[in-house]
Scaffold this active site. Structure first.
Site, short mmCIF file in Angstrom:
data_model
loop_
_atom_site.label_atom_id
_atom_site.label_comp_id
_atom_site.label_asym_id
_atom_site.label_seq_id
_atom_site.Cartn_x
_atom_site.Cartn_y
_atom_site.Cartn_z
CG ASP A 130 6.74 -15.95 -2.20
OD1 ASP A 130 5.62 -15.95 -1.67
OD2 ASP A 130 7.75 -16.49 -1.70
CB ALA A 131 8.36 -11.90 0.99
CG ASP A 160 3.23 -3.84 6.71
OD1 ASP A 160 2.44 -4.36 7.52
OD2 ASP A 160 2.99 -2.78 6.10
CG ASP A 198 -0.25 -0.28 2.52
OD1 ASP A 198 0.90 0.17 2.70
OD2 ASP A 198 -0.87 -0.95 3.36
#
Length: 519
Positions: A354-355, A378, A302
């Site tokens: 993808d983290a 986060d 965001d």
């Protein structure tokens, strides 16, 4: 002896079988996708759906026995019902969830019905393919081999088309409606070209009429599906929806009422513009100081965390790793007022990945190694096995490989009050990966009591403080920072086993907390 005409007949029938099998698998994959997007994509729900489908296949095969004497008519009837039910299944279940807030029972029931219809296909098709043949063992084996090959090949095609074509281009509801259309169309071809000699005139007209009616119903559904979806979706949200989109990964919704803008992912609230600053300031500032030059944000698409980091005078580089590129696009457009255009700042490098996979590539040297002074996880709450890997001991171990000397890590960890075991398991898991930790929590009106874990790769536990270099803040003051590490007797620290890839205990922790809270 088999003629060329009969061989062509069987080839066309097997081709239609493959098309129907592809549609059947699309229906099943749609049910699994619905389970995830409607909030029940856990191991229990997936196991019930998959096991129920397999069991229903067997039940359908047995239930078809009385109908083999009228195999042609029965097969067309099953395809008509299957195409119609499968085509409307996703839309109907979405409506059920929007009205009742519960979906698992309806999902399991739909799985069993669809699986039963698909299971009934095989004995009926076997009968049709044996028509006019001498039923020797060798001949039966060949017919069965051809039938299984067509069925499995069709399933393969459906399994590939669903994630790579249908779901990303038209979305879940339209995808199942299109599969229903294909299913019914294939049955019409079979009725008109292949089985007309096996049906009486009356049966042929009845079959074709029913299939055409199903086809018209599915076309009407496709024509009105956008309005149906919009109405059902709005009933899930208290505030007016100003943006909605199905991405490859999730359902993205933005609502607005007055000055309150809210972001939802798969129905879960991510933030409210009324109080997100409390969350964002508490996440960002404990890990930064006057010497912080680089930061890594895992999740946080965001742009709110990036917004706060850019206010620090010495920040030179931010890497934002977000799985869903559509979230980044929404942040750059619809949510730009909230994040102040942070993701367009030249200091912010946006990575859509993808983290876990991105960190793994860093650790294995598949991409140029990077080190960061401040790191933020986060990420969404780990309410299913897929997200649980982002709260695992292995994940926090990978984060250590990109931590610069003296780096600090902050992990959003859920509510210490509503989901205490999940919160303290996160703390225990981070420590098990070799970090020293300091848990802390603040009050965010939209979410209630919300917790974080501050960590560093050093023997001593880090202090939750506000650096003198921080800009003026609306909420996170030095006094708030000192109070944030104090926990009451009702949510005092717990020492728990770490959550790992092999044993993602945190998923059940989350669900247990939600059940106890009555959510």
């Amino acid at each position: 002896m088999e003629t060329a005409t009969s061989r062509r007949w069987r080839a066309l029938l097997l081709g239609s079988v493959a098309a129907c099998a592809a549609c059947g698998l699309v229906y099943e994959l749609a049910l699994l996708a619905l389970s995830a997007s409607l909030g029940r994509g856990d191991v229990v729900a997936n196991s019930l759906i998959v096991a129920g489908y397999v069991a229903a296949l067997g039940f359908g095969a047995v239930a078809a026995k009385p109908f083999v004497r009228r195999a042609a008519m029965s097969f067309l009837g099953i395809e008509c019902v299957l195409g119609l039910l499968g085509g409307v299944s996703a839309t109907a279940l979405y409506w059920v969830f929007s009205v009742t807030g519960e979906s698992l029972g309806a999902l399991v029931a739909a799985t069993f019905v669809i699986g039963t219809l698909v299971g009934a296909e095989v004995p009926l098709l076997m009968t049709l393919l044996q028509t006019g043949r001498i039923a020797s063992a060798e001949n039966t084996g060949r017919v069965l081999a051809n039938l299984n090959a067509a069925d499995y090949f069709g399933a393969l095609v459906g399994g590939l088309i669903w994630p790579f074509v249908l779901l990303p281009t038209v979305g879940m509801l339209k995808a199942t409606a299109i599969a229903g259309l294909i299913n019914v169309t294939a049955a019409l071809i079979i009725a008109a070209l292949l089985l007309r000699k096996m049906l009486s005139r009356r049966a042929r007209f009845a079959s074709v009429g029913a299939l055409l009616a199903a086809l018209i119903a599915l076309v009407a559904l496709l024509a009105g599906i956008r309005d149906i979806e919009a109405t059902a979706r709005q009933s899930l949200y208290a505030q007016p929806i100003v943006f909605a989109k199905h991405s490859k990964y999730q359902d993205i919704v933005v609502t607005r009422f007055g000055e309150d803008r809210r972001l939802y992912l798969d129905g879960g609230l991510q933030y409210s513009s009324r109080d997100e600053y409390r969350y964002t300031e508490s996440l960002v500032y404990p890990a930064v100081g006057k010497d912080t030059k680089s930061a890594l944000i895992l999740g946080g698409g965001d742009g709110l965390a990036a917004r706060e980091l850019l206010r620090m005078p010495n920040i030179e580089r931010i890497v934002q790793v977000e799985l869903d590129p559509e979230v980044i696009e929404v942040a750059r457009t619809v949510l730009r007022e909230d994040n102040r255009g942070s993701l367009e700042d030249p200091r912010v490098e946006k990575v859509t990945a993808d983290a876990f996979a991105w960190l793994h590539d860093q650790a294995r040297g598949k991409v140029p190694a990077q080190k960061f002074d401040a790191i933020y996880a986060d990420l969404p709450d780990p309410d299913n096995a897929v997200l649980a890997k982002l709260y695992s001991q292995e994940f926090y171990g990978l984060i250590r490989t990109v931590a610069a000397p003296g780096a600090k890590l902050v992990v959003q960890s859920g509510s210490p009050f509503s989901t205490p075991q999940a919160y303290w398991r996160t703390d225990s898991t981070i420590r098990a990966a070799g970090w020293s930790t300091t848990p802390y929590h603040v009050h965010v009106p939209t979410f209630g009591d919300w917790g974080f874990v501050l960590a560093q790769a050093a023997p001593e536990s880090p202090s939750v403080t506000l650096d003198d270099a921080a800009p003026p803040l609306k909420f996170f003051t030095p006094e708030v920072a000192r109070a944030a590490t104090v926990f009451g007797a009702d949510n005092s620290p717990q020492q728990l086993e770490p959550s790992t890839l092999a044993h993602p205990q945190i998923v059940e922790d989350i669900r247990r907390g939600w059940r106890q809270a009555g959510e």
